[in-house]
Design an enzyme around this catalytic site. Structure first.
Site: not given
Length: 477
Positions: A171, A224-225, A229, A246, A280, A379
């Site tokens: 996806k 992703g974030s 996550g 990750e 990232c 971030e």
């Protein structure tokens, strides 16, 4: 209009709905993708299950490896087309997009060559027994691909999964998935049987959520974030499905007074502005020893002031941010820091005559940034670099570890003992000494600690993540 790949065929979403694909350089739609939902995910997972239990699952590791290596060559053959798609979809400079296309090919070359080299072990046991431990695929793997490096992330997670004999449902992000779809087309040309790879485009809250919560998957990967996550972990946990996550970083570049400053400066700047900071592993914190702080920061500021953002074809230092939401988030960080009196030491430029609706942001250098400020610990995911001074080695370690993240770190010093000490003391999944790979290298295990996630991608360890063990005990006496 781009369709879904399910069971070896390109099909419309069941309800026929689509999503506009937006050019980040102009803010305008230039094509459409299918809006997959839970029912489409059901079909994709079922197709993957049939592949695992059928032609793909019965294929030898050598045969799987040959298909992946053929796919790697097809990617090289179509490298310029893939680069064009990646640049159009994400806005990144053409040189970066071409490097991404080359990296994707390398993933399939590497894991294609490794497919038949995953060995088991034997265990000395009681008299009259043979005991072996073999590695077997999970079964159906789910892959949630982010928008910042869609092509690379496709190769990074898919190649080891297929090498181990899993069948996959991918996806990709609705913000950038055109290279993923093209890679699906090339995978079929390479000889991947129906159902071994399925691609369902759509929104994360619809297709992505349905995939991670699906009872038919056996493993999931997500980039992703940290917030999303958590949702992925909760969804997979309901079906006792393991995952690799990750989840970003706030990576430090630590510069000591004995460092080669001329060597460090261009690498440090490139490590934050690459992909407009939407990486990232971007080196978003610059920690500089006080004795050289002013001198080195002047060097960085000079380079920052020369940076330019533009369209992919201009091939400048960085392109636009991915969408209006991300642009507004980064601009909010910059505006807040400015309003709070954090000095802006330098700012890059936008190329002239850019499209009015593009999501461009000028690269910004701030410092000294207070240690408790948002710029020091959160971030940004944009071309914003925060400078902070430190006094000695212990202070550098405290500052480097003073965030919720631990993905990558850079250490710049000529002192060999200090290099070894820092590599051990910094809480990070990767530490680069007098260099900064930004997670680069197919061969290098990659992943984080703390809120940067868990599990590892890349290298041979990814093959272990994409498989599990089976213990076979034979009594022959």
């Amino acid at each position: 209009m781009n369709k879904l790949l399910i069971d070896g065929r390109w099909v419309d979403a069941l309800d026929g709905e689509t999503i506009d694909v937006i050019d980040p350089c102009s803010g305008e739609a230039f094509t459409r993708i299918a809006r997959g939902r839970a029912a489409d995910v059901d079909l994709a997972v079922a197709a993957a299950r049939r592949a695992v239990e059928g032609a793909w699952g019965s294929m030898t590791a050598t045969e799987r490896g040959r298909i992946l290596q053929r796919l790697g060559q097809l990617i090289l053959d179509h490298g310029e087309e893939l680069a064009d798609l990646e640049a159009r979809d994400t806005g990144k400079p053409m040189s970066v997009a071409r490097a991404d296309a080359g990296a994707v090919a390398r993933y399939f070359e590497f894991y294609g060559g490794a497919a038949d080299k995953v060995h088991g072990q034997t265990i000395p046991y009681l008299s009259g027994y043979n005991v072996s431990v073999v590695r077997i695929p999970h079964g159906v793997t789910a892959h949630i691909i982010p928008w910042n490096y869609p092509a690379q992330m496709m190769g990074r997670t898919l190649a080891p999964a297929l090498a181990m004999g899993n069948a996959a449902v991918v996806k990709p992000s609705e913000d950038a998935c055109l290279t993923v779809l093209k890679l699906g087309e090339l995978a079929l040309q390479a000889g991947l049987p129906p159902g071994a790879l399925n691609i369902v485009t759509g929104y994360g809250a619809e297709a992505g959520a349905a995939l991670t919560a699906h009872p038919g998957i056996n493993f999931a990967t997500f980039t992703g974030s940290p917030e999303v996550g958590i949702q992925v972990q909760q969804a997979t946990a309901r079906n006792h499905v393991p995952c690799v996550l990750e989840l970003g970083g706030k990576s430090p570049q630590i510069v000591f007074d004995d460092a080669d400053l001329a060597k460090a400066a261009p690498i440090i700047v490139r490590a934050i502005v690459q992909n407009a900071g939407q990486t990232c592993s971007a080196g978003s914190r610059l920690l500089v020893q006080q004795s050289i702080h002013d001198r080195f920061v002047d060097i960085i500021a000079t380079r920052y002031a020369e940076l330019k953002a533009g369209t992919p074809q201009m091939d400048l230092d960085c392109g636009p941010l991915i969408n209006a939401r991300q642009r507004d988030k980064v601009q909010a960080f910059i505006a807040e820091a400015t309003a709070m009196g954090v000095p802006m030491l330098a700012q890059g430029n936008l190329a002239p005559d850019l499209p009015a609706g593009g999501y461009f942001v000028k690269p910004a250098l701030f410092g000294p940034v207070p240690r408790e400020h948002r710029l020091a610990c959160q971030e940004v995911f944009g071309p914003v670099l925060s400078v902070m001074p430190f006094s000695d080695e212990d202070d550098a370690v405290r500052l480097a570890n003073a965030t919720d993240y631990g993905l990558v770190a850079g250490v710049w010093t000529e002192n060999g003992s200090r290099q070894s000490r820092l590599a051990q003391r910094i809480a990070s999944g990767q530490v680069f000494i007098n260099c900064y790979g930004a997670g680069g290298g197919v061969e290098l295990p990659f992943g984080g600690v703390k809120k940067s996630g868990y599990g590892r991608e890349k290298g041979f360890v990814a093959l272990e993540e994409m498989s599990t063990t089976k213990t076979i005990v034979q009594h022959y006496a």
